[in-house]
Design an enzyme around this catalytic site. Structure first.
Site, short mmCIF file in Angstrom:
data_model
loop_
_atom_site.label_atom_id
_atom_site.label_comp_id
_atom_site.label_asym_id
_atom_site.label_seq_id
_atom_site.Cartn_x
_atom_site.Cartn_y
_atom_site.Cartn_z
N HIS A 136 0.84 -1.21 0.00
CA HIS A 136 0.00 0.00 0.00
C HIS A 136 0.87 1.25 0.00
O HIS A 136 0.63 2.19 -0.78
CB HIS A 136 -0.91 -0.01 1.23
CG HIS A 136 -1.67 1.25 1.46
ND1 HIS A 136 -2.96 1.44 1.00
CD2 HIS A 136 -1.33 2.40 2.10
CE1 HIS A 136 -3.36 2.65 1.33
NE2 HIS A 136 -2.40 3.25 2.01
N GLU A 137 1.88 1.28 0.85
CA GLU A 137 2.76 2.45 0.91
C GLU A 137 3.55 2.62 -0.39
O GLU A 137 3.78 3.74 -0.85
CB GLU A 137 3.72 2.34 2.10
CG GLU A 137 3.04 2.32 3.47
CD GLU A 137 2.15 3.53 3.69
OE1 GLU A 137 2.50 4.63 3.21
OE2 GLU A 137 1.11 3.39 4.35
N HIS A 140 1.59 4.46 -2.88
CA HIS A 140 1.70 5.92 -2.77
C HIS A 140 2.96 6.42 -3.48
O HIS A 140 2.94 7.48 -4.11
CB HIS A 140 1.76 6.33 -1.29
CG HIS A 140 0.46 6.21 -0.57
ND1 HIS A 140 -0.70 6.78 -1.04
CD2 HIS A 140 0.13 5.60 0.59
CE1 HIS A 140 -1.69 6.52 -0.20
NE2 HIS A 140 -1.22 5.79 0.79
N GLU A 203 -5.92 7.00 -1.53
CA GLU A 203 -5.81 5.85 -0.63
C GLU A 203 -6.47 4.62 -1.26
O GLU A 203 -5.95 3.51 -1.15
CB GLU A 203 -6.49 6.18 0.70
CG GLU A 203 -5.74 7.17 1.58
CD GLU A 203 -4.43 6.62 2.11
OE1 GLU A 203 -4.28 5.37 2.19
OE2 GLU A 203 -3.55 7.43 2.45
#
Length: 238
Positions: A136-137, A140, A203
């Site tokens: 997930h990071e 980003h 997100e």
């Protein structure tokens, strides 16, 4: 994602430019002075913010940068996979000695991204769940969210600064500053919620990136549940 982000950021800066132009006309200020000042504020904030965050983590927390070899092998392999596929350098990974489970990313662009994991999130999650959170990071990072959200967040920041400055200026005759302060404050709230909408959208795309990367979206879901309950538990104990 790119189209939605461009529309939102374009709208934010259109509001800021329109408000600034109105304020300049009302106050009879030099246009070039106002826009140059705003541009300097934007550039300095963007350039300095990652290093300010670096210093803050070092001075106020138990924090250290980890070598890739010190990371769990499955985490290192996951990050390497993303970096090789996307043609970006391995991000700086920091460990925050904090029992609260958390992870976040900051920086300017993918080439100088910082990925921070708390010791709590490393200890609490299963390997597949930790991979999902790191994925997930990394979502980003590859989506340039650090740059996009910094650029977007500057609009409400500038409007709030204008509000604070104008509300403190006292002028006895034909004082336009209270009206400008009220307008800036209203626009601050509107643009702040717009930025929150953009944040939620990005997100969502980071979640999607993690699911596609790990082929295990359920692990991300269970990790987020553990993180939410872990944070709530720490707050209750405090």
């Amino acid at each position: 994602l790119a189209l939605r982000s461009a529309v939102v950021i374009g709208s934010l800066y259109a509001v800021l430019m329109a408000f600034t132009a109105l304020a300049v006309w009302k106050l009879k200020l030099p246009v070039d002075f106002v826009f140059i000042g705003a541009a300097i504020q934007v550039v300095l904030t963007f350039i300095l913010s990652p290093w300010i965050m670096d210093l803050s983590l070092r001075w106020f927390h138990q924090f250290h940068w980890a070598n890739p070899e010190d990371l769990p092998p499955h985490v290192r392999q996951l990050i390497n996979t993303v970096c090789q596929a996307r043609g970006i350098s391995f991000p700086s990974v920091g460990i925050l000695e904090d029992g609260n489970p958390n992870a976040f990313t900051y920086g300017h662009v993918p080439g100088n991204a910082r990925l921070v994991l708390t010791q709590g999130v490393i200890d609490m999650l299963e390997p597949a769940e930790l991979d999902a959170v790191v994925g997930h990071e990394m979502g980003h990072v590859v989506h340039w969210d650090m740059l996009v959200m910094t650029v977007a967040a500057l609009v409400p920041l500038i409007l709030y600064t204008i509000y604070k400055v104008c509300i403190r200026i006292k002028s006895k005759k034909n004082n336009p500053f209270p009206l400008i302060a009220v307008a800036a404050f209203v626009l601050y709230y509107i643009t702040e919620y717009t930025v929150l909408f953009l944040s939620r959208t990005r997100e969502l795309y980071a979640d999607r990136f993690s699911g596609e990367l790990t082929h295990d979206p359920n692990s991300l879901a269970s990790a987020l549940v553990k993180i939410a309950y872990g944070l709530a538990g720490h707050r209750t104990e405090g």
